[in-house]
Design an enzyme around this catalytic site. Structure first.
Site, short mmCIF file in Angstrom:
data_model
loop_
_atom_site.label_atom_id
_atom_site.label_comp_id
_atom_site.label_asym_id
_atom_site.label_seq_id
_atom_site.Cartn_x
_atom_site.Cartn_y
_atom_site.Cartn_z
N LEU A 34 -79.09 108.08 -40.20
CA LEU A 34 -78.61 107.89 -41.57
C LEU A 34 -78.91 106.49 -42.09
O LEU A 34 -78.98 106.29 -43.31
CB LEU A 34 -77.10 108.19 -41.64
CG LEU A 34 -76.73 109.65 -41.35
CD1 LEU A 34 -75.23 109.81 -41.12
CD2 LEU A 34 -77.19 110.56 -42.48
N GLU A 86 -81.20 121.15 -35.84
CA GLU A 86 -82.51 121.65 -36.32
C GLU A 86 -83.57 121.49 -35.22
O GLU A 86 -84.41 122.37 -35.03
CB GLU A 86 -82.92 120.87 -37.58
CG GLU A 86 -82.00 121.13 -38.76
CD GLU A 86 -82.43 120.36 -39.99
OE1 GLU A 86 -82.18 119.16 -40.07
OE2 GLU A 86 -83.06 120.98 -40.87
N GLU A 113 -74.37 117.88 -43.34
CA GLU A 113 -75.15 117.47 -44.51
C GLU A 113 -74.32 117.51 -45.79
O GLU A 113 -74.41 116.61 -46.63
CB GLU A 113 -76.39 118.36 -44.68
CG GLU A 113 -77.55 118.03 -43.75
CD GLU A 113 -77.39 118.60 -42.34
OE1 GLU A 113 -76.31 119.14 -42.02
OE2 GLU A 113 -78.34 118.48 -41.56
C1 1HE Z 1 -75.75 106.87 -36.03
C2 1HE Z 1 -75.74 108.26 -36.25
C3 1HE Z 1 -76.65 108.77 -37.18
C4 1HE Z 1 -74.22 107.79 -34.79
N1 1HE Z 1 -77.49 107.90 -37.81
N2 1HE Z 1 -76.59 106.04 -36.66
N3 1HE Z 1 -75.53 113.16 -38.72
C5 1HE Z 1 -74.21 112.97 -38.83
O1 1HE Z 1 -73.64 112.98 -39.90
C6 1HE Z 1 -73.49 112.65 -37.54
C7 1HE Z 1 -73.01 111.21 -37.55
N4 1HE Z 1 -72.47 110.82 -36.25
C8 1HE Z 1 -71.24 111.19 -35.82
O2 1HE Z 1 -70.54 111.98 -36.42
C9 1HE Z 1 -70.79 110.56 -34.55
O3 1HE Z 1 -71.57 109.37 -34.32
C10 1HE Z 1 -70.92 111.49 -33.30
C11 1HE Z 1 -69.88 112.62 -33.39
C12 1HE Z 1 -72.32 112.08 -33.16
C13 1HE Z 1 -70.66 110.64 -32.01
O4 1HE Z 1 -69.43 109.95 -32.14
P1 1HE Z 1 -69.15 108.68 -31.19
O5 1HE Z 1 -67.72 108.25 -31.46
O6 1HE Z 1 -69.53 109.00 -29.79
O7 1HE Z 1 -70.19 107.53 -31.67
P2 1HE Z 1 -70.10 106.55 -32.94
O8 1HE Z 1 -69.21 105.40 -32.61
O9 1HE Z 1 -69.82 107.28 -34.18
O10 1HE Z 1 -71.62 106.06 -33.05
C14 1HE Z 1 -72.17 105.15 -32.11
C15 1HE Z 1 -73.28 104.40 -32.83
O11 1HE Z 1 -74.29 105.33 -33.21
C16 1HE Z 1 -72.81 103.76 -34.11
O12 1HE Z 1 -73.62 102.62 -34.33
P3 1HE Z 1 -73.06 101.13 -33.98
O13 1HE Z 1 -74.19 100.23 -34.36
O14 1HE Z 1 -71.82 100.97 -34.79
O15 1HE Z 1 -72.77 101.15 -32.51
C17 1HE Z 1 -73.16 104.80 -35.17
O16 1HE Z 1 -73.33 104.22 -36.44
C18 1HE Z 1 -74.48 105.28 -34.62
N5 1HE Z 1 -74.80 106.63 -35.12
N6 1HE Z 1 -74.79 108.81 -35.47
C19 1HE Z 1 -77.45 106.59 -37.54
N7 1HE Z 1 -76.74 110.07 -37.44
C20 1HE Z 1 -84.02 116.04 -41.59
S1 1HE Z 1 -82.56 116.16 -42.41
C21 1HE Z 1 -81.29 116.16 -41.23
C22 1HE Z 1 -80.02 115.81 -41.89
C23 1HE Z 1 -78.97 115.38 -40.92
O17 1HE Z 1 -79.19 115.30 -39.74
S2 1HE Z 1 -77.46 115.02 -41.60
C24 1HE Z 1 -76.45 114.75 -40.24
C25 1HE Z 1 -76.43 113.31 -39.81
#
Ligand code: 1HE
Length: 264
Positions: free
Chosen positions: A72, A118, A138
């Site tokens: 993201l 996906e 999303e």
């Molecule tokens: C990220 C991302 C990410 C984690 N992009 N940095 N996807 C989402 O909406 C899912 C977003 N993520 C979450 O809901 C949670 O991170 C999890 C449930 C997957 C894991 O939770 P947790 O508590 O183990 O980890 P965290 O503390 O949330 O995240 C750890 C680090 O990873 C943190 O960064 P930091 O620098 O603060 O350590 C988060 O910001 C980072 N992080 N997920 C970027 N997705 C082709 S179109 C497809 C469209 C989509 O995929 S939309 C869904 C996106």
């Protein structure tokens, strides 16, 4: 880290060779294996350039999650044209998984969300550990699936379920995922990779043309009208049985050397 494959991979992807099976790990656990542009390009390179000696691939994730989906942090920078190009780059990469050289077994655990789901949907077989959970957040992020999910996931679990997941953010757990067809196997925590490897080894032992037909022809038949499907089936079955490999395998069974079908 694609040594042994001659493929230049980013640090977020680590490939290992297990005989004729390649194991590819999403290795960005600190960001929950979020898929940034370099990783998606790396996936495309890996699946395009796999050596002929590799007969199946296992795809899994490092750390506690398979993948948190789209990175993201890269999203905020794109305008409309760049957004289309980005989505198309995912389509290209994942096309090389679904319609690539060899079957792919995805091993899922923890978050399998958004673009992570996906990616998993582009694989041919999905093994889930009990920790796996599936979501399409999303809707809550103000975006839309862009990695082929609206095509592959609807076929896998149906339009109504995908709508529900996208509209309400509904999360399915691993058991529910098995029941609705998101995974075909469910195993205990920590056992996914071993199960994935076992399945990949089995797949690698099939006749290559049969694997090719299953990957490339079966899904096309599913999209055809029945009359075209029946004809395509006749053609591909005739092609497969004409191969020396098929003849040798049939002879082995008739000579009492081939394997019997095992009871479940
Ligand atoms: C990220 C991302 C990410 C984690 N992009 N940095 N996807 C989402 O909406 C899912 C977003 N993520 C979450 O809901 C949670 O991170 C999890 C449930 C997957 C894991 O939770 P947790 O508590 O183990 O980890 P965290 O503390 O949330 O995240 C750890 C680090 O990873 C943190 O960064 P930091 O620098 O603060 O350590 C988060 O910001 C980072 N992080 N997920 C970027 N997705 C082709 S179109 C497809 C469209 C989509 O995929 S939309 C869904 C996106």
């Amino acid at each position: 880290m694609g040594e042994g494959f001659g493929i230049d991979l980013p640090p977020s992807l680590v490939a290992e060779r297990h005989g004729d099976v390649a194991v590819l790990k999403l290795a960005r656990a600190e960001k929950r294996n979020a898929l940034d542009d370099v990783t998606v390009s790396g996936l495309e390179a890996f699946f395009t350039k796999l050596p002929d000696a590799i007969k199946a691939v296992v795809l899994h994730g490092a750390g506690d999650h398979f993948s948190a989906g789209l990175d993201l942090s890269e999203l905020k920078e794109r305008n409309v044209a760049q957004g289309i190009a980005h989505s198309r780059s995912w389509h290209r990469a994942f096309e090389h998984i679904q319609f690539g050289k060899v079957p792919v077994v995805a091993v899922l655990h923890g978050a399998v969300v958004g673009g992570g789901l996906e990616l998993a949907a582009a694989a041919h077989i999905r093994v889930a550990e009990r920790s796996a959970f599936y979501a399409l957040p999303e809707g809550s992020r103000g975006i839309f699936v862009g990695g082929g999910g609206s095509v592959r996931l609807q076929r896998l679990i149906g339009t109504a379920r995908v709508m529900d997941m996208m509209l309400t953010g509904r999360t399915y757990d691993a058991e529910e995922g098995l029941a609705i067809g998101l995974s075909q196997y469910l195993v205990a925590p920590g056992e996914g990779l071993a199960k994935g490897l076992e399945l990949a080894k089995c797949i690698a032992g099939n006749a290559p043309l049969t694997n090719y037909a299953i990957m490339h022809v079966l899904p096309r038949i599913a999209e055809s009208d029945p009359a075209s499907g029946f004809m395509t089936e006749s053609l591909i079955s005739a092609v497969a049985q004409a191969e020396d490999e098929a003849k040798a395998r049939l002879k082995a069974f008739l000579d009492k050397r081939g394997p019997k079908v095992a009871r479940p």
